[in-house]
Write a protein that holds these residues in place. Structure first.
Motif, PDB file in Angstrom:
ATOM      1  N   MET A  66      -6.549  -7.031   1.164  1.00  0.00           N
ATOM      2  CA  MET A  66      -7.293  -5.648   1.080  1.00  0.00           C
ATOM      3  C   MET A  66      -6.294  -4.568   0.648  1.00  0.00           C
ATOM      4  O   MET A  66      -5.254  -4.646   1.536  1.00  0.00           O
ATOM      5  CB  MET A  66      -7.957  -5.389   2.286  1.00  0.00           C
ATOM      6  CG  MET A  66      -9.134  -4.254   2.103  1.00  0.00           C
ATOM      7  SD  MET A  66      -9.966  -4.038   3.560  1.00  0.00           S
ATOM      8  CE  MET A  66      -8.855  -3.080   4.687  1.00  0.00           C
ATOM      9  N   GLU A  67      -6.474  -3.885  -0.286  1.00  0.00           N
ATOM     10  CA  GLU A  67      -5.466  -2.689  -0.823  1.00  0.00           C
ATOM     11  C   GLU A  67      -5.613  -1.713   0.288  1.00  0.00           C
ATOM     12  O   GLU A  67      -6.567  -1.331   1.035  1.00  0.00           O
ATOM     13  CB  GLU A  67      -5.984  -2.250  -1.942  1.00  0.00           C
ATOM     14  CG  GLU A  67      -5.201  -2.610  -3.381  1.00  0.00           C
ATOM     15  CD  GLU A  67      -3.961  -2.496  -3.304  1.00  0.00           C
ATOM     16  OE1 GLU A  67      -3.280  -1.280  -3.418  1.00  0.00           O
ATOM     17  OE2 GLU A  67      -3.202  -3.508  -3.312  1.00  0.00           O
ATOM     18  N   GLY A  68      -4.413  -1.383   1.047  1.00  0.00           N
ATOM     19  CA  GLY A  68      -4.509  -0.178   1.991  1.00  0.00           C
ATOM     20  C   GLY A  68      -3.188   0.828   1.450  1.00  0.00           C
ATOM     21  O   GLY A  68      -2.391   0.661   0.821  1.00  0.00           O
ATOM     22  N   ASN A  69      -3.360   1.829   2.256  1.00  0.00           N
ATOM     23  CA  ASN A  69      -2.282   2.592   1.913  1.00  0.00           C
ATOM     24  C   ASN A  69      -1.095   2.630   2.833  1.00  0.00           C
ATOM     25  O   ASN A  69      -1.204   2.764   4.148  1.00  0.00           O
ATOM     26  CB  ASN A  69      -3.039   4.423   2.270  1.00  0.00           C
ATOM     27  CG  ASN A  69      -1.937   5.310   1.981  1.00  0.00           C
ATOM     28  OD1 ASN A  69      -0.527   5.255   2.332  1.00  0.00           O
ATOM     29  ND2 ASN A  69      -2.277   6.687   1.789  1.00  0.00           N
ATOM     30  N   ALA A  70      -0.047   1.944   2.354  1.00  0.00           N
ATOM     31  CA  ALA A  70       1.110   1.486   3.135  1.00  0.00           C
ATOM     32  C   ALA A  70       1.689   2.516   3.902  1.00  0.00           C
ATOM     33  O   ALA A  70       2.457   2.479   5.042  1.00  0.00           O
ATOM     34  CB  ALA A  70       2.218   0.874   2.157  1.00  0.00           C
TER      35      ALA A  70
END
Ligand code: DHB
Ligand code: FE
Length: 259
Positions: free
Chosen positions: A1-5
């Motif tokens: 899942m793409e997330g805000n690192a």
């Protein structure tokens, strides 16, 4: 899942530091729930932003903007609005109250790199009145002036009073529980921009405030942002007026507009 690192890293770092606090103070689950209930109340009051500002905004300002030189920046606070132009510099939309003192506030805008005066700078001012109240519906003690060909500016305003608007909300509740006051030292807000770019957001503090040494926004007051008052005759009421001068040094200007 793409997330805000970045968000993820900030969450981990924040929770890690708070876990240290739980260990250090042996904080119980009941106490954690009391904290959660407090944050629910704070959110309902609409003052979550203010408490984050009080605790952390000056750290952010000092790290990000303070390193650039020039006049020391300061927190914006919650009450900046869309302001009208004040070509004659008069900030009053109603006559002063009996206890309010007129203040002429003026100075020169300079390029911090060269010391040269800068013209055409948009100076946006806002402040509380003599009772420590901000006008939240109109434009009393709010407005914009432009520095002239010599880089000079001048506003005619009132001496603001110390500000304590959180006596009856969860911010006041927290500070009272700690045995601390929740008052801000009297100040005038200023935002300086040129060609649509903001170069400075700061606050100038009144030398007569009793709260200069204990402003509840820790780190906000510094000697360089406290103005000096000088007597300035009397007004139409016969009440003595004051004058203060403040040089505004803007860092990071692209190049001085020619005078
Ligand atoms: C708060 C109020 C201000 O006027 C300000 O400049 C900063 C913070 C506050 O309500 O906490
Ligand atoms: Fe303020």
């Amino acid at each position: 899942m793409e997330g805000n690192a970045r968000l993820s890293a900030i969450w981990e770092a924040s929770i890690g530091k708070l876990q240290d606090v739980v260990r250090e103070f042996h904080i119980t689950q009941d106490e954690l729930h009391a904290a959660g209930d407090y944050f629910n109340r704070l959110g309902q009051s609409g003052f979550s932003r203010s408490l984050i500002d009080v605790a952390l905004a000056m750290t952010s300002v000092d790290v990000i903007d303070g390193a650039r030189g020039g006049t020391r920046p300061n927190l914006e606070g919650p009450y900046h609005g869309a302001h009208i132009q004040r070509p004659d510099g008069d900030m009053l939309d109603r006559p002063p109250r009996p206890e309010e003192t007129r203040l002429t506030f003026s100075g020169t805008v300079r390029d911090a790199a060269t010391g040269a005066p800068v013209r055409g700078v948009r100076l946006d001012f806002w402040q509380a009145d003599g009772e420590g109240i901000y006008d939240l519906t109109g434009s009393h003690l709010r407005g914009i002036v432009i520095s002239d060909d010599e880089g000079r500016y001048r506003i005619r305003t009132l001496v603001p009073s110390d500000y304590s608007q959180h006596d009856h909300d969860p911010i006041g509740e927290l500070f009272r529980a700690m045995g601390r006051h929740n008052t801000r030292a009297a100040h005038i807000h200023l935002k300086a921009s040129l060609d649509g770019k903001v170069y400075l957001t700061t606050q100038l503090f009144m030398p007569t405030s009793a709260f200069l040494g204990s402003d509840y926004v820790a780190g906000a007051v510094s000697d360089d942002l406290v103005v000096a008052f000088h007597p300035d005759g009397a007004d139409e009421r016969g009440k003595p007026c004051l004058r203060a001068d403040f040089e505004i040094h803007l860092a990071g200007l692209p190049g001085n507009p020619p005078l």
